[in-house]
Design a protein around this motif. Sequence first.
Motif, PDB file in Angstrom:
ATOM      1  N   GLU A 243       0.817  -1.199   0.000  1.00  0.00           N
ATOM      2  CA  GLU A 243       0.000   0.000   0.000  1.00  0.00           C
ATOM      3  C   GLU A 243       0.856   1.256   0.000  1.00  0.00           C
ATOM      4  N   LEU A 244       2.144   1.122   0.327  1.00  0.00           N
ATOM      5  CA  LEU A 244       3.031   2.273   0.362  1.00  0.00           C
ATOM      6  C   LEU A 244       3.984   2.313  -0.817  1.00  0.00           C
ATOM      7  N   ASN A 245       4.287   1.167  -1.420  1.00  0.00           N
ATOM      8  CA  ASN A 245       5.283   1.088  -2.478  1.00  0.00           C
ATOM      9  C   ASN A 245       4.663   0.699  -3.802  1.00  0.00           C
ATOM     10  N   GLY A 246       5.314   1.098  -4.872  1.00  0.00           N
ATOM     11  CA  GLY A 246       4.945   0.681  -6.215  1.00  0.00           C
ATOM     12  C   GLY A 246       6.197   0.505  -7.046  1.00  0.00           C
ATOM     13  N   GLY A 247       6.060  -0.194  -8.179  1.00  0.00           N
ATOM     14  CA  GLY A 247       7.201  -0.380  -9.060  1.00  0.00           C
ATOM     15  C   GLY A 247       8.339  -1.131  -8.422  1.00  0.00           C
TER      16      GLY A 247
ATOM     17  N   GLY B 169       2.881   0.731 -10.792  1.00  0.00           N
ATOM     18  CA  GLY B 169       1.863  -0.278 -10.533  1.00  0.00           C
ATOM     19  C   GLY B 169       2.225  -1.115  -9.325  1.00  0.00           C
ATOM     20  N   ARG B 170       1.202  -1.488  -8.582  1.00  0.00           N
ATOM     21  CA  ARG B 170       1.424  -2.438  -7.504  1.00  0.00           C
ATOM     22  C   ARG B 170       1.563  -3.838  -8.122  1.00  0.00           C
ATOM     23  N   GLU B 171       2.040  -4.755  -7.347  1.00  0.00           N
ATOM     24  CA  GLU B 171       2.355  -6.075  -7.891  1.00  0.00           C
ATOM     25  C   GLU B 171       1.097  -6.783  -8.390  1.00  0.00           C
ATOM     26  N   ILE B 172       1.140  -7.200  -9.669  1.00  0.00           N
ATOM     27  CA  ILE B 172       0.067  -7.975 -10.293  1.00  0.00           C
ATOM     28  C   ILE B 172       0.706  -9.185 -10.969  1.00  0.00           C
TER      29      ILE B 172
END
Length: 778
Positions: free
Chosen positions: A90-94, A613-616
């Motif tokens: 919820e705090l990090n992306g990429g 993007g968050r992990e998908i």
Amino acid sequence: MSLGRSRAFRLFSCLSRRQRLFTLSSLASAASLCASVSAGQAATQVKSAQPHVRHSTKSASTVPVRAKRLSGPMQAQGEEDILVGSHRQELNGGGGMMRRETAPHAVQTVTKAYINMRSPTSTALDLVKNLPSLNIMAPDSSGMQGGQIQSRGLTDLDMALMVDGAPAAAAKYMTEDIDSENLEEVSVTPGSAARDLPVMSAAGGVMNSRTHVPSNKFGGMVDFSYGTNNLSREFIRLDSGEIGHSGVKSFFSFSNTHARSWMGSGINQRKHIDFGLRKDWDNGSNAHLFLSWNSEDFVIDNYPTEQQFLNYKHNGIGWGRSSHPNNVNYWKNNNDHWNQVFLTAPIHIVLPKKFTFDLQPYFSFGQGWDAAPGGVETDASGAQRNMTSYFNEHGARQVGATAKLGYDIDRHNHISLGYWYENNVTDRNYPSGYTREDGAAPGPSNTNYLISKGDRQTAGYEIHSLFIQDSAHYLHDRLQINAGFKFVMANTWNKDYYGSQGNNRTAPLPQLSISYNIDNQNQVYINAEGDYRQPSTNDLGWLYTSMPIPKNQYSIKEELGYRYHNKYLMIDMSFFNYNVTNRIVDQYLGMNSFRPFSIGNQTMRGFDFMIAGREIHGFSPYASVEYLHATQDSNVFDPYQQIMLHSKGTQAVMAPRIIANFGLTYTYKGFFANGAVHYTGPQSVSVANDQRIPGYVTNSLSLGYHFKPFGFLKSPTFKLNFTNLTGSIVRTGAMGAVYSAKDSSTVYSGSSPAYTGYGNSFMVEPRFSMTGTISTSF
């Protein structure tokens, strides 16, 4: 984790339910809680269960969240369950290349998740290379040196570079501060600096490195790296855990690095120690100490002229140091020998009656010498002998402290006022003498070879500053208003053989920032402030007293931003406008030294855009872009050609219009990978705009695997890190500014002295490199 009534009573008997939830959102209280529930590693990612609790990323410093003070012990009433969880996604992306921010100004951060994928040889500059507002230039791939920064038309000399909120080494020497294994995160505020930060050069914003928090349990980590250019590196860190029942915990680390120069001949060595100590109290008070020592012996790079670069690119003719002892450009006659100590010890004290007190002392001291070719001369016997010129630093000392008293006026407003003091001095001379018979520089203290002790020069400044700021929160914390004012008084001096000079100057620095959370996913903000830059002691050290000390540079900056996030992605966009008067740039002189000069006024306008993007399904994409329209607003007098340069309206020097980045992280079970591509557009490298470099692309790749724990090995990991996979031969930027490519006096190159007139000199992207690392915690 669920705690029943009995455990909850023992752990939280002094707190009400509301206070427990509020306290979990603060860094200091989370660290205290972790000693009992083993969640210390997630302290900065804990998401409060109370939606209106503030999460602040104020500037580059740590801002404690204010917990409600307790008047006495309180008992739990009835059975309660407290849920604690880590929500890094919820705090990090990429993959950690972007962090969710809430501050009312631009903040760009890389987190531990991304740092862990990179090579241990990475400096803080390497780690932020893909942020939208930065163009990073690095001279080597082994982490021995730092590099340079271009940011929104300014450079690292216009920025505050910090470790735990204290001023640290310049970008060129950033490796002196800390090992990458001890970095928790690196944040950049490209257009803003908090009024309570001890910074005198913040027109370009702040870059802050946050250090490792000692573990609550005894343990540590170790890694070993080997790579191209005969790189070898060893690192070990030991965490003490809590010492007795004192609440004190610490860590100690040591690293040793060895590598060859990637261009030409030369061997580089580095030894480094980091030490951290921390104590937390139940009421939210804390004390932290970070100390580092760095010893380096590395070859001073030769930075090619345009023609030297083209000869290498098209004909394979290099420009590096020589391997022949009888050559005046022999690599052992071009060495930097340096020892550096850095210390910061911030203290946060929660006082009764809604008061808090913060004290942050800091200290750094460096000593060493640089050697450079001094030509060839005839001695008393008539023999031709090679010469060495020295830059001999007897001591570069920086000492200072900030003190701040805070008060909760009411439940909406927190006001603080404080005082900052700093004293900065450099003491140096410029000896010369013969080289040794084996071609190496004997050192400036060897009287058997010394001919001249050279001029002795001292330069420095003393700063006194007062600041006041108010942070207000309304509409259930959806509206945040920060207003502050800082007034700086500086006494600057410069003394050499020919005389002395000095001045007293002041700088008023206002700031206003406002943010509004439209809903739980959308935020807008505006920020406006004034920042300045005064010449550093190193700048002053290269000015003869016959030269006037440049006027302080002053910047008025405005910023408008928008943020959006949901469970799939994060977006961050900021528009900015800078007006800079008395713009100071630096000319490279050789021996890692620069001389400042003023080029009038500049305007910089543009925008930064980040999306992650968050992990998908294991994939986490990242992209960013900056557009910059930076123009020179003044014609500038060229003292070498004795003409007025018609530079008004041209592209500002060292200000590329486009910077773009793309990154992709993939994780599957124990496997992880990260690839990144960076593009920098064409730029001018002379004030006259008569010398330019084309745009270029750089890249990096990380691959690795986390094995299952085995015995006492908690996280055995193997990773490979690659840079410049395509082997591109590109100039990444100029070493400094020049008036014109036609000047008869420019910079050194190899054994060729200045006054030869060949335009600027450049940093070049190091050739392809690969580093393999084995590591584990224990």
